[in-house]
Structure formats: structure tokens, C-alpha cells
Write a protein that holds these residues in place. Structure first.
Motif, PDB file in Angstrom:
ATOM      1  N   ARG A  65       0.834  -1.206   0.000  1.00 17.47           N
ATOM      2  CA  ARG A  65       0.000   0.000   0.000  1.00 17.47           C
ATOM      3  C   ARG A  65       0.863   1.249   0.000  1.00 17.47           C
ATOM      4  O   ARG A  65       1.888   1.297   0.674  1.00 17.47           O
ATOM      5  CB  ARG A  65      -0.875  -0.014   1.258  1.00 17.47           C
ATOM      6  N   VAL A  66       0.458   2.245  -0.779  1.00 19.24           N
ATOM      7  CA  VAL A  66       1.132   3.541  -0.701  1.00 19.24           C
ATOM      8  C   VAL A  66       0.131   4.586  -0.226  1.00 19.24           C
ATOM      9  O   VAL A  66      -1.082   4.412  -0.350  1.00 19.24           O
ATOM     10  CB  VAL A  66       1.776   3.971  -2.044  1.00 19.24           C
ATOM     11  N   GLY A  67       0.652   5.665   0.338  1.00 23.11           N
ATOM     12  CA  GLY A  67      -0.197   6.740   0.837  1.00 23.11           C
ATOM     13  C   GLY A  67       0.011   8.004   0.038  1.00 23.11           C
ATOM     14  O   GLY A  67       0.996   8.148  -0.698  1.00 23.11           O
ATOM     15  N   ILE A  68      -0.933   8.937   0.179  1.00 18.87           N
ATOM     16  CA  ILE A  68      -0.772  10.283  -0.399  1.00 18.87           C
ATOM     17  C   ILE A  68      -0.810  11.258   0.774  1.00 18.87           C
ATOM     18  O   ILE A  68      -1.885  11.693   1.201  1.00 18.87           O
ATOM     19  CB  ILE A  68      -1.887  10.633  -1.409  1.00 18.87           C
ATOM     20  N   PRO A  69       0.351  11.585   1.335  1.00 18.73           N
ATOM     21  CA  PRO A  69       0.334  12.492   2.485  1.00 18.73           C
ATOM     22  C   PRO A  69       0.112  13.951   2.121  1.00 18.73           C
ATOM     23  O   PRO A  69      -0.467  14.701   2.903  1.00 18.73           O
ATOM     24  CB  PRO A  69       1.716  12.291   3.121  1.00 18.73           C
ATOM     25  N   LEU A  70       0.552  14.363   0.925  1.00 22.22           N
ATOM     26  CA  LEU A  70       0.468  15.783   0.534  1.00 22.22           C
ATOM     27  C   LEU A  70       0.191  15.875  -0.961  1.00 22.22           C
ATOM     28  O   LEU A  70       0.832  15.171  -1.753  1.00 22.22           O
ATOM     29  CB  LEU A  70       1.803  16.481   0.843  1.00 22.22           C
ATOM     30  N   ALA A  99       2.715  -2.124  -5.544  1.00 24.48           N
ATOM     31  CA  ALA A  99       1.622  -1.821  -4.604  1.00 24.48           C
ATOM     32  C   ALA A  99       0.282  -2.175  -5.243  1.00 24.48           C
ATOM     33  O   ALA A  99       0.147  -2.171  -6.468  1.00 24.48           O
ATOM     34  CB  ALA A  99       1.644  -0.344  -4.231  1.00 24.48           C
ATOM     35  N   HIS A 100      -0.699  -2.486  -4.406  1.00 21.77           N
ATOM     36  CA  HIS A 100      -2.039  -2.796  -4.906  1.00 21.77           C
ATOM     37  C   HIS A 100      -3.018  -1.659  -4.642  1.00 21.77           C
ATOM     38  O   HIS A 100      -3.942  -1.436  -5.405  1.00 21.77           O
ATOM     39  CB  HIS A 100      -2.568  -4.078  -4.256  1.00 21.77           C
ATOM     40  N   THR A 101      -2.817  -0.977  -3.523  1.00 23.81           N
ATOM     41  CA  THR A 101      -3.788   0.064  -3.172  1.00 23.81           C
ATOM     42  C   THR A 101      -3.100   1.379  -2.799  1.00 23.81           C
ATOM     43  O   THR A 101      -1.935   1.408  -2.408  1.00 23.81           O
ATOM     44  CB  THR A 101      -4.683  -0.377  -1.987  1.00 23.81           C
ATOM     45  N   VAL A 102      -3.890   2.450  -2.925  1.00 19.61           N
ATOM     46  CA  VAL A 102      -3.438   3.806  -2.576  1.00 19.61           C
ATOM     47  C   VAL A 102      -4.405   4.337  -1.520  1.00 19.61           C
ATOM     48  O   VAL A 102      -5.621   4.280  -1.702  1.00 19.61           O
ATOM     49  CB  VAL A 102      -3.458   4.724  -3.816  1.00 19.61           C
ATOM     50  N   GLN A 103      -3.852   4.830  -0.431  1.00 20.36           N
ATOM     51  CA  GLN A 103      -4.685   5.275   0.693  1.00 20.36           C
ATOM     52  C   GLN A 103      -4.407   6.742   0.996  1.00 20.36           C
ATOM     53  O   GLN A 103      -3.267   7.201   0.885  1.00 20.36           O
ATOM     54  CB  GLN A 103      -4.337   4.426   1.917  1.00 20.36           C
ATOM     55  N   LEU A 104      -5.431   7.443   1.405  1.00 22.04           N
ATOM     56  CA  LEU A 104      -5.233   8.855   1.772  1.00 22.04           C
ATOM     57  C   LEU A 104      -6.240   9.280   2.819  1.00 22.04           C
ATOM     58  O   LEU A 104      -7.259   8.613   3.033  1.00 22.04           O
ATOM     59  CB  LEU A 104      -5.384   9.729   0.530  1.00 22.04           C
ATOM     60  N   GLU A 105      -5.933  10.375   3.483  1.00 21.86           N
ATOM     61  CA  GLU A 105      -6.862  10.980   4.421  1.00 21.86           C
ATOM     62  C   GLU A 105      -7.122  12.408   3.968  1.00 21.86           C
ATOM     63  O   GLU A 105      -6.194  13.111   3.568  1.00 21.86           O
ATOM     64  CB  GLU A 105      -6.278  11.012   5.851  1.00 21.86           C
ATOM     65  N   VAL A 106      -8.376  12.797   4.025  1.00 22.13           N
ATOM     66  CA  VAL A 106      -8.755  14.138   3.591  1.00 22.13           C
ATOM     67  C   VAL A 106      -9.726  14.710   4.623  1.00 22.13           C
ATOM     68  O   VAL A 106     -10.520  13.973   5.215  1.00 22.13           O
ATOM     69  CB  VAL A 106      -9.359  14.085   2.154  1.00 22.13           C
ATOM     70  N   ARG A 107      -9.632  16.025   4.838  1.00 23.06           N
ATOM     71  CA  ARG A 107     -10.511  16.668   5.804  1.00 23.06           C
ATOM     72  C   ARG A 107     -11.981  16.433   5.433  1.00 23.06           C
ATOM     73  O   ARG A 107     -12.350  16.559   4.257  1.00 23.06           O
ATOM     74  CB  ARG A 107     -10.222  18.177   5.807  1.00 23.06           C
ATOM     75  N   LYS A 108     -12.803  16.114   6.442  1.00 29.07           N
ATOM     76  CA  LYS A 108     -14.216  15.800   6.209  1.00 29.07           C
ATOM     77  C   LYS A 108     -14.939  16.916   5.449  1.00 29.07           C
ATOM     78  O   LYS A 108     -15.840  16.673   4.658  1.00 29.07           O
ATOM     79  CB  LYS A 108     -14.899  15.572   7.557  1.00 29.07           C
ATOM     80  N   GLU A 109     -14.517  18.162   5.683  1.00 31.76           N
ATOM     81  CA  GLU A 109     -15.180  19.325   5.052  1.00 31.76           C
ATOM     82  C   GLU A 109     -14.672  19.583   3.631  1.00 31.76           C
ATOM     83  O   GLU A 109     -15.222  20.433   2.922  1.00 31.76           O
ATOM     84  CB  GLU A 109     -14.936  20.605   5.863  1.00 31.76           C
ATOM     85  N   ASN A 110     -13.611  18.904   3.211  1.00 34.76           N
ATOM     86  CA  ASN A 110     -13.004  19.193   1.907  1.00 34.76           C
ATOM     87  C   ASN A 110     -13.769  18.458   0.797  1.00 34.76           C
ATOM     88  O   ASN A 110     -13.304  17.485   0.192  1.00 34.76           O
ATOM     89  CB  ASN A 110     -11.520  18.789   1.922  1.00 34.76           C
TER      90      ASN A 110
END
Ligand code: ACO
Length: 149
Positions: A65-70, A99-110
Motif C-alpha cells: 500500500r502507498v499513501g498520499i500524504p500531501l 503496490a495494490h492500493t493507494v490510501q489517503l486521508e482528507v478533511r471531512k469538510e473538503n
């Protein structure tokens, strides 16, 4: 517009786009960290004159898994396909590196960013309460690492 891998000399310009586009405060060293951790997972978009107009940072989260931090595009360049192209490059490279998946976190309001990811095949998997320094909540989203996106 051209997408290429980020290099160390890009950091001041990338940092300035991050400061004007993202809510959280980041130190410039965070970009050096990601460049060191996964050099092939950091991209910038430039205009034909070479000016940086957007960037995406990938991180190696292990377990395929890879992430998108910025991730940000300069505000006067949004809605023209720059973000789509940057995301496409990251997903391709993630796939090539196994990698098989890409994960990220985003502000709920965005809502703009959440719609952007949804339209590109990402799904909401959970809500992370008080995820941000100011107590704000995040939405976690997961998509496929793929050559086609
Ligand atoms: N601004 C944004 N989107 C617009 C605009 C506009 N002025 N006008 C139209 N749109 C639509 C586009 O038509 C497109 O719609 P679609 O999904 O139906 O195709 C979509 O919004 C934008 O697509 P792109 O042009 O490819 O993406 P863009 O270059 O705008 O980059 C991004 C997307 C990175 C989310 C950008 O809007 C941005 O920098 N936002 C502010 C920072 C941010 O929220 N970053 C993501 C945080 S989450 C994280 O980092 C994991």
C-alpha cells in the motif's frame, strides 16, 4: 503541462504551494523526508515555461500500500486536469513498484477533494475522528494502484 519526478531543488516552490493550499502547517523538511523515503513517488507538474504549478507526494505504507500524504495544485491552475495527471503518475508508479492500493486521508469538510477522489475510483473506508492537530475529522479513502486511472 509536464509531470516529472520531484528533485530537491523543487522543494522551496513546492513548499510555497503547500503553505497556500493546505490547512495543516508543514515544515519544508517533510518534503526531503518523502524524497528520501521513496524518490520515485514524488512528482511535480510544471508549465511549459518550467514553473511548478502542483505536486503530489507518495509514501510507502508497507503491505502493498502507498499513501498520499500531501497533494496540491496552485489555486489559479485548478480544474484544468493538473491534479488528475499528478494522481495518475503516482498510481502508475505505485503499481509498477508492486503496490495494490493507494490510501489517503482528507478533511471531512473538503468536499472538492473528496469528490475529486470519488470520481477517480476511490472509496470512503472510514471516518477518523480528531485526526488533525486542530481536532478536525478526516475521511480515509482507498483506491487502486493502477496503470489505468
Ligand atoms: N477548482 C477545483 N476543481 C475544479 C475547478 C476549480 N476551480 N473547476 C472545476 N473543477 C472540477 C474539475 O472539472 C474536475 O472535476 P471531475 O472530478 O468531474 O473531473 C475536478 O474539479 C478537478 O480535477 P483536476 O483539474 O484534475 O484537479 P485539480 O488540478 O483541481 O487538483 C486538487 C485537485 C489537488 C484536489 C486541487 O483542487 C487542490 O489543490 N485543492 C486544494 C488542496 C487540497 O484539497 N488537496 C488535497 C488534500 S487531501 C490529500 O492531500 C490527501
Amino acid at each position: 503541462m509536464i509531470v516529472r519526478q520531484m528533485i530537491k531543488d523543487d522543494i522551496p516552490r513546492v513548499y510555497s504551494i503547500a503553505c497556500t493550499s493546505l490547512d495543516e502547517y508543514y515544515v519544508p523538511d517533510v518534503f526531503s523526508y518523502f524524497l528520501q523515503q521513496w524518490p520515485k513517488g514524488q512528482f511535480v507538474a510544471t508549465s511549459y515555461s518550467g514553473e511548478i504549478i502542483g505536486f503530489i507526494c507518495g509514501s510507502d505504507l508497507g503491505s502493498d500500500r502507498v499513501g498520499i500524504p500531501l497533494f496540491a495544485v496552485r489555486d489559479d491552475q485548478r480544474g484544468c486536469g493538473v491534479g488528475s495527471k499528478l494522481l495518475h503518475h503516482l498510481r502508475c508508479n505505485a503499481h509498477i513498484e508492486g503496490a495494490h492500493t493507494v490510501q489517503l486521508e482528507v478533511r471531512k469538510e473538503n468536499e472538492n477533494a473528496i469528490r475529486f477522489y470519488r470520481n477517480r475510483g476511490f472509496m470512503i473506508t472510514e471516518v477518523l475522528y480528531s485526526f488533525y492537530r486542530n481536532g478536525g475529522d478526516a475521511i480515509r479513502m482507498i483506491g487502486l494502484a493502477s496503470l489505468i486511472s
